[in-house]
Design an enzyme around this catalytic site. Structure first.
Site, mmCIF file in Angstrom:
data_model
loop_
_atom_site.group_PDB
_atom_site.id
_atom_site.type_symbol
_atom_site.label_atom_id
_atom_site.label_comp_id
_atom_site.label_asym_id
_atom_site.label_seq_id
_atom_site.Cartn_x
_atom_site.Cartn_y
_atom_site.Cartn_z
ATOM 1 N N GLU A 1 0.802 -1.230 0.000
ATOM 2 C CA GLU A 1 0.000 0.000 0.000
ATOM 3 C C GLU A 1 0.838 1.284 0.000
ATOM 4 O OE1 GLU A 1 -2.857 -0.468 3.195
ATOM 5 O OE2 GLU A 1 -3.584 -2.370 2.392
ATOM 6 N N GLU B 1 -6.487 -10.530 -1.265
ATOM 7 C CA GLU B 1 -7.304 -10.285 -0.069
ATOM 8 C C GLU B 1 -8.776 -10.228 -0.471
ATOM 9 O OE1 GLU B 1 -5.806 -7.029 2.306
ATOM 10 O OE2 GLU B 1 -3.716 -7.533 1.874
#
Length: 345
Positions: free
Chosen positions: A131, A237
């Site tokens: 991220e 995810e």
């Protein structure tokens, strides 16, 4: 599921410590039956495994890796560099002032050497950087890593990881990568690494999706764009949020939380059949898309095993009753499981 897709890609789940330690026996049985790759939900994040400068907490991670080995699973490490769940001391000197670039790099290298080195040959792939691209413009996210180290922070993390285990696969992982701006930011970052001779084995697209957004076309555009970099693609995810969401965006910015509000927790007694049907179709459509691109997709990992385990029960609002996964709170397969299996045929 692992058998249905064995010629296509690994199918996996993110595990918590109750499952690894054998305290949740029903979940453990389900994991062994259905999945052939595992990810650690939290226990290899920096604050969990390396809470103090001179203290490592390896017991949970050791148990996780042993579980993967015992069950011959493709075992993932998550994550080495992230702006969340990293202790403050990493970025501070002895006086509590901002640490120098040299000190932070020294700590990063020592952390990666120790953690990756411990599981060399046992953990098959690492989310090295997590991220690092911002949500709006696709620029590098303003974090302590960027502020103190500078723009080569990701390059350093990949270099240290490659040195610590030359045979492990190394990944960049992020959410909302279907968004053109964010996709462009990741492409720019990966190209800058490749220009330095650093190999990114795969890009992890976190699949924190809703029932209708993003569109399959948006997801597919990113699969194609990332594969053109010479990288594989992992869906890392995956979950489908069926609840109304107060967040402005589909994604996983864990800093964005909201106060409890009944209008965002509408299925407290069970999922209506109409929504169950939407969820079923959504999972089937996504797995059909993954199969279409099985030449570039190596792995599809759900973020949790059953609905009871999902982080979406507590994000972006605590205490919600969420239904984002393929197995319900009673460890039973939802209709979506059969629909997903159909796509493999």
């Amino acid at each position: 599921m692992k058998d249905a897709f064995k010629k296509d890609f690994y199918v996996g789940a993110a595990l918590n410590y109750r499952q690894i330690s054998g305290r949740d026996t029903k979940s453990t049985a389900l994991i062994k039956q259905q999945f052939n790759t595992i990810s650690p939900e939290n226990l290899l994040k920096w604050e969990a495994v390396h809470p103090q400068p001179d203290q490592y907490n390896f017991k949970p991670a050791d148990d996780y890796v042993a579980f993967g080995q015992q069950n011959k699973m493709f075992t993932i490490g998550h994550t080495l560099m992230w702006h969340q769940q990293t202790p403050k001391w990493v970025f501070e000197d002895a006086a509590g002032k901002p640490a120098s670039r040299e000190l932070v790099l020294k700590r990063l290298e020592e952390h990666i050497n120790t953690v990756v080195g411990r599981y060399k040959g046992k953990i098959a792939g690492w989310d090295v950087v997590n991220e690092a691209i911002d949500d709006q413009q696709g620029d590098l996210r303003k974090t302590k890593w960027l502020e103190i180290i500078g723009e080569d922070f990701a390059a350093k993390a990949f270099e240290y990881a490659r040195k610590a285990d030359p045979k492990a696969e190394l990944y960049y992982n992020d959410y909302s990568l279907y968004r053109p701006e964010k996709r462009a930011g990741v492409i720019k970052l990966v190209k800058s690494l490749q220009a330095k001779g650093i190999k990114v084995d795969a890009i992890g697209m976190q699949g924190h999706y809703g029932l209708t957004k993003p569109s399959l076309e948006q997801v597919e555009a990113s699969i194609v764009a990332f594969s053109q970099l010479g990288c594989k693609v992992n869906f890392t995810e995956l979950d489908i949020d069926v609840l109304p969401n107060p967040s402005r965006r589909q994604g996983a910015d864990i800093a964005e939380t909201f106060a409890a509000d009944a209008k965002y927790n509408v299925y407290t007694t069970g999922l209506p059949d109409s929504v169950q049907q939407q969820l079923t179709k959504r999972y089937a459509d996504l797995f059909a898309l993954f199969r279409k691109h099985r030449n570039v997709i190596d792995r599809v990992t759900l973020w949790g095993v059953t609905d009871a385990d999902s982080w979406l029960n507590d994000w972006p609002i605590k205490g919600r009753t969420s239904y984002p996964l393929l197995f319900d709170r009673n460890y039973q397969p939802k209709p979506a499981v059969q629909a997903v299996l159909q796509t493999a045929r």
